[in-house]
Every structure is written in C-alpha cells, then in structure tokens.
Design an enzyme around this catalytic site. Structure first.
Site, PDB file in Angstrom:
ATOM      1  CB  SER A   1      -0.981  -0.048   1.168  1.00  0.00           C
ATOM      2  OG  SER A   1      -2.040   0.853   0.966  1.00  0.00           O
TER       3      SER A   1
ATOM      4  CG  ASP B   1      -6.998  -3.075  -3.482  1.00  0.00           C
ATOM      5  OD1 ASP B   1      -7.649  -2.253  -2.806  1.00  0.00           O
ATOM      6  OD2 ASP B   1      -5.765  -3.232  -3.368  1.00  0.00           O
TER       7      ASP B   1
ATOM      8  CG  HIS C   1      -5.692  -2.519   0.191  1.00  0.00           C
ATOM      9  ND1 HIS C   1      -4.955  -2.212  -0.933  1.00  0.00           N
ATOM     10  CD2 HIS C   1      -5.125  -1.820   1.216  1.00  0.00           C
ATOM     11  CE1 HIS C   1      -3.991  -1.367  -0.602  1.00  0.00           C
ATOM     12  NE2 HIS C   1      -4.064  -1.118   0.689  1.00  0.00           N
TER      13      HIS C   1
END
Length: 271
Positions: free
Chosen positions: A96, A224, A252
């Site tokens: 991320s 995601d 995610h």
C-alpha cells in the site's frame, strides 16, 4: 530482536529484525505497523531469511514527530535503516503506502542495497485522481477521509477496515482478527495518520516508476477497493520488465484474504 535506529536528530524508527540469511525488508501500509506482516516473519524466519520490518515514523513503536511524512523523507528513513544495518542484496517489499515509499526509494536512491522489489496493493503511481489520471480516490474523498480521522479516528479505522478485506465466503475473516488490525491502527499517532494520508493524496510517482531498474513483481487483489487493479496496470506499463500476479479472491489485504497463496507467491518471488 528489535532495533531503535536514529534516522534524523531525535527521530528513531523501530525496526523488527528476525532470523538470519538474505534480508527481506517490509514496508507496511497505512495506518498499520510492521506487525501486519507477523505471519510472513514467522514463515520466512523458518526458511532462512532475515526479516526486517520498519515501523514508519508516526506508526507502531517509532517516533512520531510533527513533520516529515512526505515520500522523500520516508524514503530517506528507509535508506538510513539500510545503511545502519549494512544490508546488501536485499528484497524490498512494500504494501500500500509502503509500496509508494518503496517506489520513491528505488528512484531517489537508485535502488541502493536492493536486488528485487515486490509491490503489494501499492498506492502507486498516484493514489488520487489527477487531470490526466482518472484512477483512485477523488481529492474530495481523500479530504473526507482526513476529516474523519480528525473527528473520530477509531470509527474511521473501523470503516477503513471494512473496505480493507474482501472477506469472501471461501476465506471469512474472524472478528478477533479484524479487532487486531484495528488495534494496529490505533497504535499509530493521530498526526502521523493524518499527515501520511495527506502525502497519499498529494504525491505523484509517475516519473519515479520509469526509473526502477530492479526486477519487480506486482501483487494485486482483483477486488481491491482501496488501490484498484488499474494501479497495477499502470505500474506494469511503467516499470520495465515487471510482472503481475493477480489474486482473484483478494481485496486490498491480499496477505489476509488469500494467505496460503500469498505466502506461496512470496516464496516464489524470493527465489
């Protein structure tokens, strides 16, 4: 064992350092800490790897100064850790916003000390939409997220957690596990949480990705909702010779949605 490493005057980062062998550096996502990778630390330390988990400034057990949450400074923090621990031929794994920081690190520091890069649900090349970039969050949505963090951070974390996981019928996520992720988010400083998200909103890595020379694998969850699959396509096009691994049942949090497959693909990447 853990280290406290001073990366600039009065700012110390907590670095988890588990196992021996080839170093694997983990950069966590917002607003968690290196503890998000505990299952990987357990696995890889048994397989002959040295796991280096860096708590970014403002998160986990690291110092939380008022400033220094731009990608340049966060990438410089990673460089300071790599130099202090004298890491060479390491694998760099960014999840991320950790993926975004990894990209800036590779461009800004010429991939110093790194042999291969893994980007997992990376918040790159740009987390928010721009005039010529229609992917990701609108600026107003990012502003609303920041306002929510300032108003009621625990509630914001709970809402974010609901988006974070696919939580499919084939791999339901337990309530205690969700509580644990919430706890990792609560450990962060409020200002580090806000300022790192401001960087997510404002930073643009499109000129960085084309500078990456190391072999790169992109891990992307098909479901995601935070860093959508379009990001992975942009990264694949921008990073020369990169490869894409898609996780059809993952949101995610790929490492939680498809843990067995994620760990298998991670071990494959580390060969």
């Amino acid at each position: 064992m853990g280290h406290y490493i001073e990366v600039e005057r009065k700012v110390k980062l907590y670095v988890e350092d588990i196992g021996t062998g080839t170093p694997v550096i983990f950069l966590h996502g917002w607003p968690l800490s290196s503890r998000m990778f505990e299952a990987q630390f357990t696995l890889l330390s048994e397989q002959g790897y040295r796991c280096i988990g860096i708590d970014q400034r403002g998160f986990g057990k690291s110092s939380a100064p008022a400033a220094g949450y731009d990608y340049d400074r966060l990438a410089d923090d990673v460089k300071a850790v790599i130099e202090y621990l004298r890491l060479e031929h390491a694998f760099l794994i960014g999840f991320s916003v950790g993926g975004a920081i990894a990209v800036r690190y590779m461009a800004r520091h010429g991939g110093y000390g790194i042999q291969k890069l893994a980007l997992i649900g990376a918040a790159a090349p740009s987390f928010s939409q721009r005039e010529d970039y229609p992917h990701g969050m609108k600026r107003e949505e990012a502003d609303a997220q920041i306002a929510a963090a300032k108003k009621d951070r625990p509630q914001m974390l709970r809402d974010f957690g609901e988006l974070f996981l696919a939580n499919t019928a084939s791999n339901p996520i337990s309530e205690p596990f969700k509580d644990w992720l919430q706890l990792l988010g609560l450990e962060a400083s409020a200002w580090g949480t806000v300022r790192t998200f401001e960087s997510l909103r404002d930073e643009d890595l499109r000129s960085d990705i084309v500078q990456i020379k190391a072999a790169t694998t992109i891990f992307q969850g098909a479901l995601d909702q935070i860093c959508p699959p379009e990001f992975a396509k942009q990264l694949l096009n921008g990073i020369d010779g990169s490869t894409l691994v898609t996780f059809e049942q993952s949101g995610h949090g790929i490492l939680y949605d498809e843990p067995a497959r994620f760990n298998q693909e991670l071990l494959e990447f580390l060969k």
